[in-house]
Scaffold this active site. Structure first.
Site, PDB file in Angstrom:
ATOM      1  N   ILE A 204      53.913  36.826  18.057  1.00  0.00           N
ATOM      2  CA  ILE A 204      53.671  35.934  16.851  1.00  0.00           C
ATOM      3  C   ILE A 204      52.962  37.970  16.210  1.00  0.00           C
ATOM      4  O   ILE A 204      52.573  38.705  17.395  1.00  0.00           O
ATOM      5  CB  ILE A 204      52.333  34.937  17.421  1.00  0.00           C
ATOM      6  CG1 ILE A 204      51.575  34.229  16.013  1.00  0.00           C
ATOM      7  CG2 ILE A 204      51.538  35.858  18.050  1.00  0.00           C
ATOM      8  CD1 ILE A 204      50.785  33.908  16.684  1.00  0.00           C
ATOM      9  N   SER A 205      52.926  37.923  14.684  1.00  0.00           N
ATOM     10  CA  SER A 205      52.716  38.874  14.288  1.00  0.00           C
ATOM     11  C   SER A 205      51.229  38.822  14.042  1.00  0.00           C
ATOM     12  O   SER A 205      50.456  38.060  14.033  1.00  0.00           O
ATOM     13  CB  SER A 205      53.289  38.324  13.118  1.00  0.00           C
ATOM     14  OG  SER A 205      54.435  38.296  12.846  1.00  0.00           O
TER      15      SER A 205
END
Ligand code: SAH
Length: 219
Positions: free
Chosen positions: A65-66
């Site tokens: 997940i960024s």
């Protein structure tokens, strides 16, 4: 609200102030979306306490997940005002799609890994993000059935801007895509104006590789 939820909400306010606004993102609709979406619901249970930290996190299948700042930065570059149809490539856990759904009318998100895509679809439904549709498949070729798109966000690193995505942009449409080597990229902003595409270089970044026909590997 439980104590835990109150703590998470406070962590989101701090995240927005210290990681996002402080680095120059001032678009209030984007900041509002980042304060609203419960990021801890999108990460593995054992990592929930670190959900609002200033970095990416693993979400399974070797994917991530960024970082919150990157999600906010990419969303802000698209300059959404609420009536747009948006395409995302690389649903992952669905967090970026949830943020986009708060600032656009309709979001289509394509995920290559079917297990991740199914989990994201279930999670987004459970949390009530009814204007997001998750599709399973190779997003490097776009998603022709709902084209054209007012905005496209590519959440995986491409060797070059994928041609089919350019073709699926609406007039005046914007695309943000990390382009470069597998280990380091630059975020490129593309704007379609008539028959031309205007490119602007943004921040340096590091994403997992885009797979598929117009990505790094064909399976
Ligand atoms: N936006 C996500 C993070 C994406 S990580 C989030 O908020 O969690 C990048 C994702 O792109 C990974 O889940 C990976 O499986 C996916 N991906 C890689 N190549 C793809 C392709 N060709 N089509 C669709 N998804 C792809």
């Amino acid at each position: 609200m439980t104590t835990k939820e109150t703590e998470f909400e406070a962590a989101r306010v701090t995240m927005v102030e210290e990681q996002i606004r402080r680095r120059g993102i001032v678009d209030e609709t984007v900041l509002q979306a980042m304060r609203r979406v419960p990021r801890h619901e999108f990460v593995p249970y054992e990592l929930q306490d670190g959900a609002y930290k200033d970095g990416p996190l693993p979400i399974g299948e070797g994917q991530t997940i960024s970082q919150p700042y990157i999600v906010a930065y990419m969303t802000a570059t698209l300059e959404l005002i609420g009536n747009e149809k948006v395409l995302e490539i690389g649903t992952g856990c669905g967090y970026q799609a949830a943020v986009l759904s708060c600032v656009a009318r309709e979001v289509h998100s394509v995920e290559f890994h079917s297990a991740l895509g199914r989990a994201a679809r279930e999670r987004l439904n459970r949390l009530g993000y009814s204007n997001v549709v998750v599709h399973i498949g190779d997003g490097s070729v776009g998603l022709i059935e709902h084209a054209p798109y007012d905005a496209i966000l590519v959440a995986a690193a491409a060797p070059e801007v994928p041609k089919p995505l350019l073709n699926q942009l609406a007039e005046g449409g914007r695309m943000i895509v990390p382009v470069g080597r597998e280990d380091e990229q630059t975020l490129m902003l593309v704007k379609k104006s008539g028959n031309e595409f205007v490119l602007k270089r943004g921040e340096a970044c590091r994403f997992v590789p885009l797979l598929g026909r117009h990505g790094w590997r064909i399976f």
